[in-house]
Enzyme design. Structure first.
Site, PDB file in Angstrom:
ATOM      1  N   GLY A 149     -94.434  87.072  47.115  1.00 27.93           N
ATOM      2  CA  GLY A 149     -95.337  87.474  47.881  1.00 27.93           C
ATOM      3  C   GLY A 149     -95.388  88.586  48.671  1.00 27.93           C
ATOM      4  O   GLY A 149     -95.198  87.933  49.416  1.00 27.93           O
ATOM      5  N   CYS A 209    -102.426  82.151  36.725  1.00 25.87           N
ATOM      6  CA  CYS A 209    -102.971  83.379  36.334  1.00 25.87           C
ATOM      7  C   CYS A 209    -104.183  84.092  36.606  1.00 25.87           C
ATOM      8  O   CYS A 209    -105.341  83.192  36.345  1.00 25.87           O
ATOM      9  CB  CYS A 209    -102.368  84.726  35.144  1.00 25.87           C
ATOM     10  SG  CYS A 209    -102.979  85.936  34.516  1.00 25.87           S
ATOM     11  N   THR A 233     -94.513  93.033  43.238  1.00 25.45           N
ATOM     12  CA  THR A 233     -94.522  94.323  43.234  1.00 25.45           C
ATOM     13  C   THR A 233     -93.615  95.475  43.300  1.00 25.45           C
ATOM     14  O   THR A 233     -93.713  96.545  42.733  1.00 25.45           O
ATOM     15  CB  THR A 233     -96.116  94.529  44.034  1.00 25.45           C
ATOM     16  OG1 THR A 233     -96.606  93.490  43.125  1.00 25.45           O
ATOM     17  CG2 THR A 233     -97.032  95.880  43.666  1.00 25.45           C
ATOM     18  N   ASN A 238     -98.542  82.701  43.257  1.00 24.65           N
ATOM     19  CA  ASN A 238     -99.251  83.964  42.238  1.00 24.65           C
ATOM     20  C   ASN A 238     -99.729  85.207  42.922  1.00 24.65           C
ATOM     21  O   ASN A 238    -100.312  84.865  44.147  1.00 24.65           O
ATOM     22  CB  ASN A 238     -99.813  83.300  41.376  1.00 24.65           C
ATOM     23  CG  ASN A 238    -100.221  84.275  39.789  1.00 24.65           C
ATOM     24  OD1 ASN A 238    -100.092  85.324  39.859  1.00 24.65           O
ATOM     25  ND2 ASN A 238    -100.191  83.669  38.347  1.00 24.65           N
ATOM     26  N   ALA A 248    -104.770  93.498  36.792  1.00 24.51           N
ATOM     27  CA  ALA A 248    -105.073  92.173  35.965  1.00 24.51           C
ATOM     28  C   ALA A 248    -104.868  93.244  34.070  1.00 24.51           C
ATOM     29  O   ALA A 248    -105.868  93.725  32.775  1.00 24.51           O
ATOM     30  CB  ALA A 248    -106.574  92.840  35.421  1.00 24.51           C
ATOM     31  N   LYS A 257     -96.502  77.608  39.032  1.00 24.67           N
ATOM     32  CA  LYS A 257     -96.498  78.718  39.683  1.00 24.67           C
ATOM     33  C   LYS A 257     -97.684  78.524  40.336  1.00 24.67           C
ATOM     34  O   LYS A 257     -98.494  77.961  39.694  1.00 24.67           O
ATOM     35  CB  LYS A 257     -96.477  79.663  39.263  1.00 24.67           C
ATOM     36  CG  LYS A 257     -96.535  80.974  39.356  1.00 24.67           C
ATOM     37  CD  LYS A 257     -96.076  82.169  39.002  1.00 24.67           C
ATOM     38  CE  LYS A 257     -95.955  84.009  40.041  1.00 24.67           C
ATOM     39  NZ  LYS A 257     -95.933  84.564  39.257  1.00 24.67           N
TER      40      LYS A 257
END
Lengths: 257, 311
Positions: free
Chosen positions: B242, B129, B265, B191, B69, B164
């Site tokens: 993802g 987002c 990530t 997302n 976040a 997105k």
């Protein structure tokens, strides 16, 4: 420059309650490492531990080419890391962050103040200061007797006060109470690392002194790209610093903690 | 083997690009490897003014992933154009700017600001987002709003616009169709998935923002499913993302119908993951009998032709 390397675990020992010390070998340019820097350790695959764990460098031994890290077992990641065997290899990013700028300041007498798992980076700092002819007084605080470590290491470098929250070892109270009790004001710089509450108390109490603090925060990338571990600057520029890259060491009062 | 991929506005050496928000503006990673190796770079989101973002802690590890976040922290679109894009222009790599906002007007203003630079080759419209209080995900979960913001941005944009998509919807195809109708040149998906984790000792959520966006391998099956569904109904090119951590994962996305992919990530786990995947991709494609990236796109569909753009 940050390197991604596999370091070999040379020694592993428990040095206090839930506190593990590892000696690691395999980084050739250890003379690059500044006190206060950390390594970012991969503790598992993407499917069990996506995020690396930032652990500060507690010591560097130029002769054996090893570094020492000390960490506390506080969750699944550090628990897994604590079970590593001698001879195993750890994937690390090294060295990370900006350390204590001891070559850019003129210091004669340093006060080193550590709390809990904030104590380790101060050991290499204190050693480097002593090597430069600086007198070092240290105050190291822990929750309780079982959690105390490195007292003799610090005592070899100068006066060392140990304090525990519950008084089960050394002085009872907080690191700040030692500063009052012994009227310690004969230093020209202080260097502190520990829990945020302690850093706040130390910074407040020593606001008339020059000093540096090292702060902790949950990190993502560890190299300054993800903006997970930011901290606002203590000025009117609405600025911020990245703890993993600009820090973890900051001038006292440079950032809002 | 050819990894070359051509998408609107983007001539890609290979189909691998770091995802927005996981790579900053490239500086840190440029110390680790040559950014010209990458297919493209999707830079961190830009808003009209500088944003500090959310309080810390902003990240938390989860099973097979993490929550974040951050809150769209960025120096503002003009600072990005002046201070970040010229640095990236030193590399031979297409740049995709990520445009965020809390109102339609802000999206339009950010897009308009970008028109003064030739240092971006495409834009990614961030209508998904989950970490900003207003705007963001609202545009990404309501088809009529998504269509409208896409249309307004397309009116002023000087480069192709990829929208997105958020996975936090019950009907992803409706969202994809809406932005297609709004004039989108492509889709990026997905997302993060809105999530939360509790700290038992503290009796409160692990993130200061309480909720965050779940990313990492945990969400890969959601991404694959959504890309597969969208591919069957919408002809736009798709940049899939993802939970990708390997070249095998990339192939899965291609089979589901993605034309290229973004890696997010995994950059935190292994900062060299993008070049590693680029190096391994030819071997993986060959192993499964594909002669090129393009050859694998959509081949996971029973009738591989159904995904083709309708004329």
């Amino acid at each position: 420059m940050i390197n991604k390397l596999d370091l070999t675990v040379v020694t592993r020992q428990s040095i206090a309650r839930d506190t593990v010390e590892l000696t690691l070998h395999g980084f050739k340019d250890i003379n690059q490492i500044k006190p206060g820097q950390f390594i970012h350790i991969n503790v598992g695959s993407e499917s069990n531990h996506m995020l690396r764990r930032p652990i500060s460098i507690a010591d560097v031994d130029q002769t054996t080419g090893t570094i020492v890290i000390i960490f506390k077992i506080i969750g699944a990641g550090t628990d897994l890391l604590s079970k590593v065997s001698v001879g195993e290899r750890l994937d690390v990013l090294i060295p990370c962050g900006t350390g204590y700028p001891i070559d850019q300041i003129s210091v004669n007498h340093a006060l080193v103040i550590g709390g809990g798992i904030g104590v380790p980076p101060l050991y290499y700092l204190a050693k480097q200061l002593v090597a430069r002819g600086v007198r070092v007084t240290s105050i190291i605080g822990f929750q309780t007797k079982d959690a105390v470590f490195y007292e003799s290491n610090f005592a070899q470098l100068g006066d060392c006060y140990v304090v525990t929250d519950d008084g089960s070892y050394g002085h009872k109270g907080y690191v700040t109470s030692i500063i009052d009790k012994y009227s310690i004001d004969y230093f020209d710089y202080f260097f502190s690392c520990g829990p945020t509450g302690m850093l706040r108390a130390v910074s407040n109490q020593l606001q008339d002194h020059n000093g540096f603090i090292s702060i902790e925060q949950r990190m993502g990338c560890g190299i300054g790209a993800c903006y997970a571990c930011v901290v606002p600057t203590n000025d009117d520029t609405n600025g911020f610093k990245k703890i993993c890259k600009d820090g973890p060491v900051f001038r006292a009062n440079e950032v809002v903690i | 083997m050819s990894l070359q991929t051509v998408l609107p506005g983007l001539q890609l050496k290979n189909p691998i690009m770091p995802a927005s928000g996981c790579f900053g503006f490239g500086r840190e990673f440029s110390d680790l490897y040559d950014l010209s190796q990458l297919g493209a770079i999707i830079i961190k989101a830009a808003t009209k003014e500088a944003r500090y973002g959310n309080q810390t802690p902003r990240v938390a590890e989860t099973a097979a992933g993490m929550l974040n976040a951050i809150g769209l922290q960025n120096p503002g679109v003009n600072a990005i154009i002046d201070n970040e894009l010229p640095f990236l222009a030193n590399y031979d790599v297409p740049i995709v700017a990520n445009v965020a906002g809390s109102t339609v007007e802000e999206y339009v203003e950010v897009t308009r600001a970008f028109t003064r630079t030739s240092n971006i080759q495409a834009m990614e419209l961030n209508i998904s987002c989950p970490n900003v209080k207003e705007g963001g995900i609202q545009f990404g979960t309501e088809p009529s709003l998504a269509k409208e913001v896409t249309r307004r941005v397309k009116e002023v944009s000087h480069v192709p616009v990829y929208v997105k998509l958020s996975p936090n919807v019950s009907n992803i195809v409706a969202m994809a169709k809406a932005v297609e109708a709004g004039g989108a040149d492509g889709l990026t998906m997905i997302n993060t998935v809105t999530g939360m984790q509790m700290n038992a000792a503290a009796r409160k959520p692990l993130l200061a923002n309480k909720t965050g966006g779940l990313s990492g391998p945990a969400i890969k099956p959601i991404a694959i499913r959504m890309i597969y569904e969208v591919r069957q109904h919408v002809g736009l090119p798709i940049i899939g993302m993802g939970g990708i951590v390997s070249a095998e994962d990339v192939l899965e996305f291609l089979l589901a119908g993605a034309n290229a992919v973004a890696v997010g990530t995994a950059n935190f786990h292994n900062p060299f993951v993008c070049p590693d995947i680029i190096n391994q991709l030819p071997t993986v494609l060959e192993k499964y009998g594909f002669a090129s990236v393009e050859d694998a796109v959509g081949k996971g569909h029973e009738n591989a032709n159904t995904y083709l753009p309708r004329t």
